[in-house]
Design a protein around this motif. Structure first.
Motif, mmCIF file in Angstrom:
data_model
loop_
_atom_site.group_PDB
_atom_site.id
_atom_site.type_symbol
_atom_site.label_atom_id
_atom_site.label_comp_id
_atom_site.label_asym_id
_atom_site.label_seq_id
_atom_site.Cartn_x
_atom_site.Cartn_y
_atom_site.Cartn_z
ATOM 1 N N VAL A 58 1.020 -1.177 -0.322
ATOM 2 C CA VAL A 58 -0.048 0.164 -0.288
ATOM 3 C C VAL A 58 1.122 1.127 0.032
ATOM 4 N N ALA A 59 1.973 1.029 0.774
ATOM 5 C CA ALA A 59 3.016 2.541 1.054
ATOM 6 C C ALA A 59 3.416 2.189 -0.507
ATOM 7 N N ALA A 60 4.260 1.797 -1.364
ATOM 8 C CA ALA A 60 4.259 1.956 -2.619
ATOM 9 C C ALA A 60 2.969 2.617 -3.266
ATOM 10 N N GLU A 61 2.390 2.485 -3.506
ATOM 11 C CA GLU A 61 1.001 2.470 -4.256
ATOM 12 C C GLU A 61 0.806 4.828 -4.014
ATOM 13 N N GLN A 62 0.395 4.765 -2.565
ATOM 14 C CA GLN A 62 0.599 6.226 -2.491
ATOM 15 C C GLN A 62 1.529 6.385 -2.164
ATOM 16 N N MET A 63 3.399 5.975 -2.884
ATOM 17 C CA MET A 63 4.428 6.772 -2.725
ATOM 18 C C MET A 63 4.224 7.152 -4.004
ATOM 19 N N ASP A 64 3.059 6.142 -5.221
ATOM 20 C CA ASP A 64 2.788 6.738 -6.793
ATOM 21 C C ASP A 64 2.530 8.025 -7.146
ATOM 22 N N CYS A 65 1.535 7.715 -6.075
ATOM 23 C CA CYS A 65 0.657 9.405 -6.380
ATOM 24 C C CYS A 65 1.189 10.233 -5.638
ATOM 25 N N ASP A 66 2.550 10.118 -4.776
ATOM 26 C CA ASP A 66 3.162 10.801 -3.496
ATOM 27 C C ASP A 66 3.972 12.173 -4.979
ATOM 28 N N ALA A 67 4.538 11.413 -5.524
ATOM 29 C CA ALA A 67 5.645 11.331 -6.268
ATOM 30 C C ALA A 67 5.597 12.776 -7.446
ATOM 31 N N VAL A 68 6.841 13.371 -6.509
ATOM 32 C CA VAL A 68 6.726 14.280 -7.911
ATOM 33 C C VAL A 68 8.412 13.929 -9.192
ATOM 34 N N GLU A 69 8.182 15.263 -10.258
ATOM 35 C CA GLU A 69 9.791 14.839 -10.891
ATOM 36 C C GLU A 69 10.011 16.451 -10.389
ATOM 37 N N VAL A 70 11.733 15.991 -10.556
ATOM 38 C CA VAL A 70 12.518 16.960 -9.839
ATOM 39 C C VAL A 70 12.540 17.764 -10.965
ATOM 40 N N ASP A 71 12.725 19.369 -10.329
ATOM 41 C CA ASP A 71 13.265 20.582 -11.317
ATOM 42 C C ASP A 71 14.208 21.394 -10.689
ATOM 43 N N ASP A 72 15.050 21.582 -11.202
ATOM 44 C CA ASP A 72 16.608 22.810 -10.503
ATOM 45 C C ASP A 72 15.963 23.715 -9.203
ATOM 46 N N GLU A 73 14.741 23.858 -8.965
ATOM 47 C CA GLU A 73 14.236 24.501 -7.875
ATOM 48 C C GLU A 73 14.342 23.038 -6.508
ATOM 49 N N ARG A 74 13.382 22.127 -6.804
ATOM 50 C CA ARG A 74 13.436 21.306 -6.185
ATOM 51 C C ARG A 74 14.105 20.918 -5.765
ATOM 52 N N LEU A 75 15.251 20.667 -6.752
ATOM 53 C CA LEU A 75 16.911 20.103 -6.542
ATOM 54 C C LEU A 75 17.837 20.446 -5.198
ATOM 55 N N LEU A 76 17.542 21.733 -5.488
ATOM 56 C CA LEU A 76 18.134 22.924 -4.323
ATOM 57 C C LEU A 76 17.603 22.329 -2.728
ATOM 58 N N GLY A 77 16.585 22.155 -3.348
ATOM 59 C CA GLY A 77 15.158 21.580 -2.269
ATOM 60 C C GLY A 77 15.696 20.781 -1.546
ATOM 61 N N VAL A 78 16.117 19.609 -2.080
ATOM 62 C CA VAL A 78 16.438 18.432 -2.158
ATOM 63 C C VAL A 78 17.981 18.330 -0.954
ATOM 64 N N ALA A 79 18.936 19.148 -1.573
ATOM 65 C CA ALA A 79 20.080 18.988 -0.953
ATOM 66 C C ALA A 79 19.930 20.027 0.699
ATOM 67 N N GLU A 80 19.370 21.162 0.744
ATOM 68 C CA GLU A 80 18.731 21.742 1.592
ATOM 69 C C GLU A 80 18.683 21.030 2.667
ATOM 70 N N THR A 81 17.362 20.448 2.263
ATOM 71 C CA THR A 81 17.026 19.155 3.034
ATOM 72 C C THR A 81 17.650 18.349 3.765
ATOM 73 N N ALA A 82 18.614 17.654 3.074
ATOM 74 C CA ALA A 82 20.073 16.863 3.409
ATOM 75 C C ALA A 82 20.603 17.316 4.368
ATOM 76 N N LEU A 83 21.095 18.853 4.345
ATOM 77 C CA LEU A 83 21.601 19.669 5.075
ATOM 78 C C LEU A 83 21.069 20.580 6.335
ATOM 79 N N THR A 84 19.537 20.709 6.651
ATOM 80 C CA THR A 84 18.871 20.486 7.244
ATOM 81 C C THR A 84 19.119 19.992 8.190
ATOM 82 N N GLY A 85 19.780 21.335 10.146
ATOM 83 C CA GLY A 85 19.441 20.388 11.100
ATOM 84 C C GLY A 85 21.318 19.850 11.819
ATOM 85 N N LYS A 86 21.969 19.719 10.255
ATOM 86 C CA LYS A 86 23.448 19.178 10.523
ATOM 87 C C LYS A 86 24.370 20.508 10.470
#
Ligand SMILES: Nc1ncnc2c1ncn2[C@@H]1O[C@H](COP(=O)(O)OP(=O)(O)OP(=O)(O)O)[C@@H](O)[C@H]1O
Ligand SMILES: [Mg+2]
Length: 523
Positions: free
Chosen positions: A135-163
């Motif tokens: 069920v989780a995999a199906e829900q992830m199919d629904c929620d997933a979005v494609e990467v773009d330049d701005e979101r890519l920066l978001g990925v880097a920021e999220t991984a760095l947050t709290g460190k």
């Protein structure tokens, strides 16, 4: 272990060995898992605190990184060891999300414990968890979005947050993205392995920057060697640039002065040959893995060529990748195609410090196959933690580039999966439904822990998130300040969340399948 009354006992294992059976087994394993996940909880999320690790050899590390904590803990308990193995798998596969995985595994086991105590069979639990994962995999199919330049920066920021690196996140996040997007040079999948780290050892975090090439700390042997080269043709040699010493212990008898002259002349000629080969190749920068003969070095300096000896293996590899040069073994058979080009080359002598090493930078390479993140700041322990954070961010960002799908963070994805599993459980008639509900509650530990660490009431947060997930609007998560709202710009690569969840479930399930613990140590 003995059997049968009245008869002499059959002793199978030694006396110290303790045997635990039945639900006590799971209780034992779950207790260990609980201790472990509770240990990591305070470090979790944007408001997570750090751990100081102090080893018996006196070295210290201050870190927020789940993988580092797990690697340094000398765990003894077999259940904790299983969790350590899981953490290592997550670190190797994704580089990020280790703490999430640990917390989830702990929670899945905790929930399982309650059901086992009520008499549910462990394998029913395992079935329920497995269905929930689908069920989780199906829900992830629904929620997933494609990467773009701005979101890519978001990925880097999220991984760095709290460190530690968060202090200059506006410098580091673009640096991570730019590093990965700068990598070309025939590299199919740019990743953390193409990015070297260079500690500047001075300045502040904000002096950190991206070098489109490499930086090397070595002594530049002659002041007369050229500096500030532009578009420098580059030769990278793996070994020495000197004539070979005779390997045999031969004694040469010289009977006349001419013979000595001839001998010396022959040696000089061979050195000249080496220098000539290098000069004629058209190179203006030479990097070698071994020594460079003094006379050859002088000839090269006279010809306006900068030569740097004794690079280590990874420096050679990176320099070759960055400039596009081929790593050659011998100077005498250089081919025009072996040369690379370094965009700019600059070396700096640090008069002010007592360091005997200079910093040589190859920057602005055209299509580098390797780049370098130069990290500012003088503190060794702090810099190490920054590098760990950057490494997580590089791994996460390269995964995002590679598989293109992203999921929202801040607990949003986990809350939505929990909701999906809960509603799927309603159509499940058997006892596995109980396990699915337990799975959903376990996922909510992510929310609860984020809320807890942000100083909010975790129960209220979980309920509010449940309501939001049921309403099925835009994903809602827990912001760094604890507020429950949309979390724009907080993104994870799908695989970080998915693989983390899978391995947490796998580890929990494999612990639930155990029916006896036979401990030779008696614990
Ligand atoms: N700016 C943010 N706002 C809200 N939540 C955030 C933000 N940045 C990160 N998070 C959340 O924090 C959690 C990640 O915390 P953390 O980095 O401590 O653990 P991890 O990634 O699981 O493990 P590790 O980084 O130690 O390998 C994720 O749930 C993530 O979505
Ligand atoms: Mg992280």
């Amino acid at each position: 272990m003995s059997e049968g009354e009245g008869k002499p006992p059959v002793v199978v294992v030694s006396e110290e060995t303790s045997v635990t059976s039945g639900t006590a087994v799971q209780e034992k394993l779950i207790a260990a898992a609980r201790v472990f996940s509770n240990l990591l909880k305070p470090t979790y999320g944007p408001r997570g605190l750090d751990k100081m690790l102090y080893k018996t050899n006196g070295s210290t590390a201050v870190t927020n990184d789940g993988a580092k904590i797990v690697a340094e803990l000398m765990v003894k308990h077999p259940a904790a060891k299983m969790m350590v193995a899981m953490g290592n798998t997550q670190e190797e596969a994704c580089g990020d999300g280790v703490t999430t995985t640990m917390i989830l595994c702990g929670a899945l086991l905790e929930e399982a414990n309650n059901l086992l105590a009520k008499g549910l069979h462990p394998l029913t639990l395992v079935d329920g968890y497995r269905t929930a994962l689908e069920v989780a995999a199906e829900q992830m199919d629904c929620d997933a979005v494609e990467v773009d330049d701005e979101r890519l920066l978001g990925v880097a920021e999220t991984a760095l947050t709290g460190k530690g690196a968060e202090a200059a996140i506006d410098v580091f996040a673009p640096m991570v993205r730019d590093a990965l997007t700068a990598i070309e040079g025939g590299v199919e999948r740019p990743g953390a392995e193409h990015v070297a780290m260079f500690k500047l050892g001075s300045g502040g975090l904000r002096d950190s920057h991206l070098i489109r090439g490499v930086a090397i700390r070595r002594r530049v042997l002659l002041d007369t060697l050229p500096n500030d080269l532009v578009n420098a043709p580059t030769v990278v040699v793996s070994g020495d640039i000197k004539i070979r010493k005779m390997t045999r212990n031969a004694e040469i008898q010289i009977t006349s002065a001419e013979q000595l002259d001839g001998f010396v002349e022959a040696e000089t000629e061979r050195k000249r040959q080496l220098a000539r080969a290098l000069i004629e190749s058209g190179a203006s920068l030479i990097l070698a893995g071994g020594e460079i003969d003094r006379d050859v070095l002088h000839d090269l300096a006279d010809a306006g060529i900068l030569a740097v000896p004794e690079l280590d293996e990874s420096e050679l590899q990176n320099a070759a990748a960055a400039t596009g040069a081929t790593l050659i073994d011998s100077v005498l058979d250089i081919d025009a195609g072996d040369l690379g080009v370094a965009g700019t080359v600059h070396w700096e002598r640090r008069q002010a410090t007592d360091q005997v090493e200079d910093v040589i930078r190859l920057d602005d390479c055209e299509s580098p196959g390797a780049v370098t993140l130069a990290i500012g700041g003088a503190g060794e322990t702090a810099t190490e933690e920054i590098i760990r954070g950057l490494h997580d961010a590089l791994r996460a960002t390269s995964l995002a580039l590679e598989n293109g799908q992203l999921l929202p963070g801040g607990g949003a994805s986990h809350a939505r999966i929990a909701q999906a599993v809960r509603s799927a459980s309603e159509s499940e008639s058997g006892r596995a439904r109980l396990a699915m509900d337990a799975f959903a509650r376990a996922l909510e530990t992510v929310t609860a822990t984020l809320a807890d660490n942000a100083g909010k009431d975790s129960l209220d947060a979980v309920l509010e998130m449940r309501a939001a997930a049921r309403a099925d609007g835009a994903p809602v998560g827990i912001r760094a300040d604890g507020e429950i709202a949309e979390v724009p710009g907080v993104w994870h690569p799908r695989s970080v969340i998915e693989e983390g969840l899978e391995s947490a479930v796998e580890t929990a399930m494999s612990m639930l399948r155990i029916d006896q613990v036979i401990s030779a140590r008696g614990d």
